[in-house]
Write a protein that holds these residues in place. Sequence first.
Motif, mmCIF file in Angstrom:
data_model
loop_
_atom_site.group_PDB
_atom_site.id
_atom_site.type_symbol
_atom_site.label_atom_id
_atom_site.label_comp_id
_atom_site.label_asym_id
_atom_site.label_seq_id
_atom_site.Cartn_x
_atom_site.Cartn_y
_atom_site.Cartn_z
ATOM 1 N N ALA A 126 42.809 31.444 42.028
ATOM 2 C CA ALA A 126 41.565 30.680 41.870
ATOM 3 C C ALA A 126 41.848 29.182 41.847
ATOM 4 O O ALA A 126 41.143 28.397 42.497
ATOM 5 C CB ALA A 126 40.850 31.107 40.592
ATOM 6 N N THR A 127 42.881 28.788 41.141
ATOM 7 C CA THR A 127 43.248 27.369 41.046
ATOM 8 C C THR A 127 43.595 26.793 42.412
ATOM 9 O O THR A 127 43.289 25.635 42.701
ATOM 10 C CB THR A 127 44.433 27.191 40.078
ATOM 11 N N LEU A 128 44.200 27.619 43.241
ATOM 12 C CA LEU A 128 44.577 27.173 44.584
ATOM 13 C C LEU A 128 43.392 27.170 45.552
ATOM 14 O O LEU A 128 43.546 26.807 46.717
ATOM 15 C CB LEU A 128 45.725 28.038 45.122
ATOM 16 N N GLY A 129 42.213 27.583 45.059
ATOM 17 C CA GLY A 129 40.997 27.471 45.849
ATOM 18 C C GLY A 129 40.622 28.689 46.673
ATOM 19 O O GLY A 129 39.639 28.651 47.406
ATOM 20 N N ASP A 130 41.371 29.780 46.546
ATOM 21 C CA ASP A 130 41.050 31.001 47.300
ATOM 22 C C ASP A 130 40.135 31.868 46.441
ATOM 23 O O ASP A 130 40.585 32.813 45.785
ATOM 24 C CB ASP A 130 42.334 31.738 47.667
ATOM 25 N N LEU A 131 38.851 31.539 46.437
ATOM 26 C CA LEU A 131 37.924 32.248 45.550
ATOM 27 C C LEU A 131 37.726 33.716 45.921
ATOM 28 O O LEU A 131 37.688 34.563 45.019
ATOM 29 C CB LEU A 131 36.602 31.498 45.466
ATOM 30 N N PRO A 132 37.626 34.084 47.215
ATOM 31 C CA PRO A 132 37.548 35.521 47.529
ATOM 32 C C PRO A 132 38.823 36.260 47.087
ATOM 33 O O PRO A 132 38.754 37.372 46.558
ATOM 34 C CB PRO A 132 37.385 35.560 49.047
ATOM 35 N N GLY A 133 39.962 35.630 47.289
ATOM 36 C CA GLY A 133 41.228 36.232 46.849
ATOM 37 C C GLY A 133 41.289 36.348 45.336
ATOM 38 O O GLY A 133 41.796 37.333 44.795
ATOM 39 N N ALA A 134 40.769 35.336 44.643
ATOM 40 C CA ALA A 134 40.748 35.361 43.177
ATOM 41 C C ALA A 134 39.853 36.485 42.670
ATOM 42 O O ALA A 134 40.201 37.175 41.700
ATOM 43 C CB ALA A 134 40.287 34.016 42.635
ATOM 44 N N LEU A 135 38.712 36.680 43.327
ATOM 45 C CA LEU A 135 37.816 37.770 42.935
ATOM 46 C C LEU A 135 38.540 39.109 43.024
ATOM 47 O O LEU A 135 38.484 39.922 42.096
ATOM 48 C CB LEU A 135 36.566 37.776 43.817
ATOM 49 N N ALA A 137 41.754 39.548 42.957
ATOM 50 C CA ALA A 137 42.849 39.542 41.973
ATOM 51 C C ALA A 137 42.321 39.845 40.572
ATOM 52 O O ALA A 137 42.972 40.568 39.800
ATOM 53 C CB ALA A 137 43.579 38.197 42.010
ATOM 54 N N PHE A 138 41.147 39.314 40.226
ATOM 55 C CA PHE A 138 40.570 39.628 38.917
ATOM 56 C C PHE A 138 40.120 41.089 38.861
ATOM 57 O O PHE A 138 40.163 41.712 37.799
ATOM 58 C CB PHE A 138 39.427 38.672 38.561
ATOM 59 N N LYS A 139 39.706 41.648 39.990
ATOM 60 C CA LYS A 139 39.409 43.085 40.037
ATOM 61 C C LYS A 139 40.687 43.890 39.794
ATOM 62 O O LYS A 139 40.645 44.947 39.152
ATOM 63 C CB LYS A 139 38.774 43.470 41.376
ATOM 64 N N ASP A 140 41.837 43.381 40.287
ATOM 65 C CA ASP A 140 43.126 44.030 40.011
ATOM 66 C C ASP A 140 43.419 44.040 38.515
ATOM 67 O O ASP A 140 43.952 45.015 37.980
ATOM 68 C CB ASP A 140 44.271 43.320 40.741
ATOM 69 N N VAL A 141 43.077 42.945 37.837
ATOM 70 C CA VAL A 141 43.263 42.865 36.380
ATOM 71 C C VAL A 141 42.452 43.969 35.713
ATOM 72 O O VAL A 141 42.960 44.699 34.848
ATOM 73 C CB VAL A 141 42.868 41.476 35.831
ATOM 74 N N ALA A 142 41.192 44.110 36.129
ATOM 75 C CA ALA A 142 40.323 45.134 35.540
ATOM 76 C C ALA A 142 40.837 46.541 35.840
ATOM 77 O O ALA A 142 40.881 47.397 34.946
ATOM 78 C CB ALA A 142 38.890 44.969 36.065
ATOM 79 N N GLU A 154 40.290 45.159 29.527
ATOM 80 C CA GLU A 154 39.204 45.406 30.475
ATOM 81 C C GLU A 154 38.052 44.434 30.220
ATOM 82 O O GLU A 154 37.504 43.836 31.157
ATOM 83 C CB GLU A 154 38.739 46.851 30.340
ATOM 84 N N VAL A 155 37.701 44.238 28.961
ATOM 85 C CA VAL A 155 36.625 43.297 28.601
ATOM 86 C C VAL A 155 37.003 41.886 29.056
ATOM 87 O O VAL A 155 36.181 41.170 29.639
ATOM 88 C CB VAL A 155 36.348 43.337 27.084
ATOM 89 N N GLY A 156 38.245 41.487 28.821
ATOM 90 C CA GLY A 156 38.701 40.165 29.265
ATOM 91 C C GLY A 156 38.642 40.022 30.775
ATOM 92 O O GLY A 156 38.240 38.968 31.284
ATOM 93 N N ALA A 157 39.012 41.062 31.478
ATOM 94 C CA ALA A 157 38.976 41.024 32.946
ATOM 95 C C ALA A 157 37.543 40.875 33.450
ATOM 96 O O ALA A 157 37.290 40.080 34.367
ATOM 97 C CB ALA A 157 39.621 42.293 33.521
ATOM 98 N N TYR A 158 36.618 41.625 32.862
ATOM 99 C CA TYR A 158 35.227 41.514 33.294
ATOM 100 C C TYR A 158 34.653 40.142 32.944
ATOM 101 O O TYR A 158 33.835 39.601 33.680
ATOM 102 C CB TYR A 158 34.374 42.621 32.689
ATOM 103 N N GLY A 159 35.115 39.564 31.849
ATOM 104 C CA GLY A 159 34.690 38.213 31.488
ATOM 105 C C GLY A 159 35.089 37.200 32.548
ATOM 106 O O GLY A 159 34.347 36.258 32.835
ATOM 107 N N ASN A 160 36.236 37.405 33.154
ATOM 108 C CA ASN A 160 36.692 36.504 34.222
ATOM 109 C C ASN A 160 35.928 36.704 35.515
ATOM 110 O O ASN A 160 35.894 35.812 36.364
ATOM 111 C CB ASN A 160 38.188 36.701 34.489
ATOM 112 N N LEU A 161 35.334 37.876 35.680
ATOM 113 C CA LEU A 161 34.589 38.170 36.910
ATOM 114 C C LEU A 161 33.180 37.580 36.899
ATOM 115 O O LEU A 161 32.545 37.473 37.936
ATOM 116 C CB LEU A 161 34.497 39.682 37.134
ATOM 117 N N VAL A 162 32.695 37.233 35.728
ATOM 118 C CA VAL A 162 31.321 36.739 35.601
ATOM 119 C C VAL A 162 31.206 35.304 36.049
ATOM 120 O O VAL A 162 31.990 34.482 35.911
ATOM 121 C CB VAL A 162 30.812 36.870 34.156
#
Length: 162
Positions: A126-135, A137-142, A154-162
């Motif tokens: 996300a920091t590098l600007g690849d927002l689709p890739g970050a989305l 990657a955060f789904k991978d966290v979940a 899981e709650v933390g991962a969903y918090g990052n997806l919002v």
Amino acid sequence: KYTELFVYNAAETLPVFGAALSILQEQRDTCRMAKVQAWRSHCFEELGQLDSAVFAAQQGIIWFRPACDSLYLMSLNVYLSNALLTMGDAQKVLAISTNSLALWNEAWPYSVARNGLFTNRAIAIATLGDLPGALEAFKDVARNAINEGRKDHEVGAYGNLV
């Protein structure tokens, strides 16, 4: 779990780890030296001493040997990537977390390090600007949190997806 309820003061704990490290150095126990360096890196990070956090993690990685518990190496990489993320070096964080996750052995027991690597990887993307890739990657966290049965992650991962 007891370890999740344990609260510590990094400033008070750091000298204890320093003393333990001295003893382990005398014993030439590089595996446990690496493990202690992971804890020291975390303490330094908590205190905002990021250069020391990076140095401690890098020293632990140097001391790590194939005979050591591989989760020590993964923890070292999490703490190294945590400090580097705070320092703004997303490119290094992405490399460290991606390489560590590629080495992950599915037979290993649960480790909070895996969640940390997935999370740091997602934040770096996300920091590098690849927002689709970050989305993704955060789904991978979940997905990882669900697979490991960790509702708190899981709650933390969903918090990052919002």
